[in-house]
Design a protein around this motif. Structure first.
Motif, PDB file in Angstrom:
ATOM      1  N   ALA A 267      19.132   5.969 -40.251  1.00  0.00           N
ATOM      2  CA  ALA A 267      20.015   5.352 -39.271  1.00  0.00           C
ATOM      3  C   ALA A 267      21.372   5.099 -39.919  1.00  0.00           C
ATOM      4  CB  ALA A 267      19.409   4.057 -38.771  1.00  0.00           C
ATOM      5  N   THR A 268      22.426   5.629 -39.321  1.00  0.00           N
ATOM      6  CA  THR A 268      23.780   5.400 -39.814  1.00  0.00           C
ATOM      7  C   THR A 268      24.597   4.781 -38.701  1.00  0.00           C
ATOM      8  OG1 THR A 268      24.736   7.514 -39.109  1.00  0.00           O
ATOM      9  CG2 THR A 268      23.582   7.492 -41.237  1.00  0.00           C
ATOM     10  N   GLU A 269      25.818   4.446 -39.033  1.00  0.00           N
ATOM     11  CA  GLU A 269      26.725   3.898 -38.016  1.00  0.00           C
ATOM     12  C   GLU A 269      27.167   4.963 -37.013  1.00  0.00           C
ATOM     13  OE1 GLU A 269      29.367   5.064 -41.523  1.00  0.00           O
ATOM     14  OE2 GLU A 269      27.434   4.091 -41.322  1.00  0.00           O
ATOM     15  N   HIS A 270      26.824   6.215 -37.281  1.00  0.00           N
ATOM     16  CA  HIS A 270      27.199   7.315 -36.384  1.00  0.00           C
ATOM     17  C   HIS A 270      26.074   7.626 -35.409  1.00  0.00           C
ATOM     18  CE1 HIS A 270      29.974   8.377 -39.905  1.00  0.00           C
ATOM     19  NE2 HIS A 270      30.629   7.664 -39.028  1.00  0.00           N
ATOM     20  N   PHE A 271      25.653   6.623 -34.671  1.00  0.00           N
ATOM     21  CA  PHE A 271      24.529   6.776 -33.743  1.00  0.00           C
ATOM     22  C   PHE A 271      24.841   7.686 -32.570  1.00  0.00           C
ATOM     23  CE2 PHE A 271      26.749   2.800 -32.784  1.00  0.00           C
ATOM     24  CZ  PHE A 271      27.096   2.973 -31.439  1.00  0.00           C
ATOM     25  N   ALA A 272      26.111   7.999 -32.328  1.00  0.00           N
ATOM     26  CA  ALA A 272      26.468   8.913 -31.233  1.00  0.00           C
ATOM     27  C   ALA A 272      26.266  10.383 -31.635  1.00  0.00           C
ATOM     28  CB  ALA A 272      27.908   8.689 -30.783  1.00  0.00           C
ATOM     29  N   CYS A 273      26.168  10.656 -32.917  1.00  0.00           N
ATOM     30  CA  CYS A 273      25.937  12.031 -33.365  1.00  0.00           C
ATOM     31  C   CYS A 273      24.554  12.475 -32.899  1.00  0.00           C
ATOM     32  CB  CYS A 273      26.053  12.136 -34.880  1.00  0.00           C
ATOM     33  SG  CYS A 273      27.736  11.901 -35.480  1.00  0.00           S
ATOM     34  N   ASP A 274      24.493  13.701 -32.396  1.00  0.00           N
ATOM     35  CA  ASP A 274      23.237  14.202 -31.843  1.00  0.00           C
ATOM     36  C   ASP A 274      22.779  15.509 -32.472  1.00  0.00           C
ATOM     37  OD1 ASP A 274      25.144  15.905 -30.776  1.00  0.00           O
ATOM     38  OD2 ASP A 274      24.619  15.510 -28.686  1.00  0.00           O
ATOM     39  N   THR A 275      23.426  15.906 -33.563  1.00  0.00           N
ATOM     40  CA  THR A 275      23.078  17.147 -34.255  1.00  0.00           C
ATOM     41  C   THR A 275      23.188  16.908 -35.755  1.00  0.00           C
ATOM     42  OG1 THR A 275      24.025  18.359 -32.382  1.00  0.00           O
ATOM     43  CG2 THR A 275      23.519  19.627 -34.347  1.00  0.00           C
ATOM     44  N   TRP A 276      22.161  17.368 -36.499  1.00  0.00           N
ATOM     45  CA  TRP A 276      22.069  17.097 -37.926  1.00  0.00           C
ATOM     46  C   TRP A 276      21.690  18.367 -38.670  1.00  0.00           C
ATOM     47  CZ3 TRP A 276      19.183  14.979 -34.019  1.00  0.00           C
ATOM     48  CH2 TRP A 276      19.669  13.758 -33.508  1.00  0.00           C
ATOM     49  N   TYR A 277      22.266  18.516 -39.857  1.00  0.00           N
ATOM     50  CA  TYR A 277      22.018  19.713 -40.678  1.00  0.00           C
ATOM     51  C   TYR A 277      21.792  19.304 -42.128  1.00  0.00           C
ATOM     52  CZ  TYR A 277      24.041  22.556 -36.895  1.00  0.00           C
ATOM     53  OH  TYR A 277      24.294  23.176 -35.701  1.00  0.00           O
ATOM     54  N   ILE A 278      21.156  20.218 -42.869  1.00  0.00           N
ATOM     55  CA  ILE A 278      20.983  20.033 -44.306  1.00  0.00           C
ATOM     56  C   ILE A 278      21.009  21.406 -44.983  1.00  0.00           C
ATOM     57  CG2 ILE A 278      18.444  20.151 -44.397  1.00  0.00           C
ATOM     58  CD1 ILE A 278      18.766  17.549 -46.267  1.00  0.00           C
ATOM     59  N   ILE A 279      21.445  21.426 -46.231  1.00  0.00           N
ATOM     60  CA  ILE A 279      21.472  22.661 -47.018  1.00  0.00           C
ATOM     61  C   ILE A 279      21.068  22.324 -48.445  1.00  0.00           C
ATOM     62  CG2 ILE A 279      23.908  22.493 -47.685  1.00  0.00           C
ATOM     63  CD1 ILE A 279      24.103  25.551 -47.311  1.00  0.00           C
ATOM     64  N   ASP A 280      20.335  23.231 -49.085  1.00  0.00           N
ATOM     65  CA  ASP A 280      20.023  23.081 -50.498  1.00  0.00           C
ATOM     66  C   ASP A 280      21.232  23.521 -51.308  1.00  0.00           C
ATOM     67  OD1 ASP A 280      17.381  22.243 -50.018  1.00  0.00           O
ATOM     68  OD2 ASP A 280      16.632  24.320 -50.009  1.00  0.00           O
ATOM     69  N   LEU A 281      21.496  22.770 -52.357  1.00  0.00           N
ATOM     70  CA  LEU A 281      22.664  23.100 -53.201  1.00  0.00           C
ATOM     71  C   LEU A 281      22.264  23.953 -54.395  1.00  0.00           C
ATOM     72  CD1 LEU A 281      24.357  19.595 -53.120  1.00  0.00           C
ATOM     73  CD2 LEU A 281      25.016  21.633 -51.831  1.00  0.00           C
TER      74      LEU A 281
END
Length: 156
Positions: free
Chosen positions: A142-156
């Motif tokens: 949970a972040t302060e950006h609760f309006a965001c509706d799309t999330w991504y991740i990438i391996d470095l």
């Protein structure tokens, strides 16, 4: 165009850049970067270890920027933060260069990079997918950006 680390004198221009982009996408509301209390002071916010913010300067104006910061509760994961570009800068390759610089920096501190965005930022979503980010079903935390509706991740 010149890509460089943020300087204290850039704070207000970076805030204007981000607010301009948020208005464009109807994201000038709580739950987005619009309400971040540190929006006008990135120079100091991104001065901690494992954090950095870069800007793209063109003819004396800040036209794009992005940062890397920690994801609280996940010591091996950073977040690509506040990546915005003015409309006229999109498609120039500046975002690709910014992302490359940011992820290269992140590799020295983290194993993965996470980001939150809005589904109506269609070009940005396509950009992240093209760059190898994998879409998640839900946010990491949970972040302060609760309006965001799309999330991504990438391996470095």
């Amino acid at each position: 165009m010149l890509i460089r680390e943020i300087e204290e004198k850039d704070n207000k221009q970076v805030e204007k850049l981000i607010r301009t982009c948020l208005i464009e996408f109807g994201a000038n509301k709580p739950g987005t970067a619009w309400a971040d209390p540190n929006l006008g002071d990135f120079y100091h916010l991104y001065s901690a270890e494992g954090c950095k913010y870069w800007v793209v300067e063109h003819e004396g104006q800040i036209v794009a920027g992005c940062g890397i910061g920690p994801v609280h509760g996940f010591p091996d994961i950073c977040e690509l933060q506040k990546m915005y570009a003015l409309h006229e800068t999109r498609g120039t390759g500046a975002a690709s260069q910014l992302l490359e610089i940011a992820l290269d920096f992140a590799k020295d501190y983290y194993k993965q990079c996470y980001l939150e965005t809005l589904s109506n930022m269609i070009a940005a979503n396509k950009f992240y997918a093209k760059k190898g980010f994998k879409q998640l079903d839900k946010p990491l935390n949970a972040t302060e950006h609760f309006a965001c509706d799309t999330w991504y991740i990438i391996d470095l």
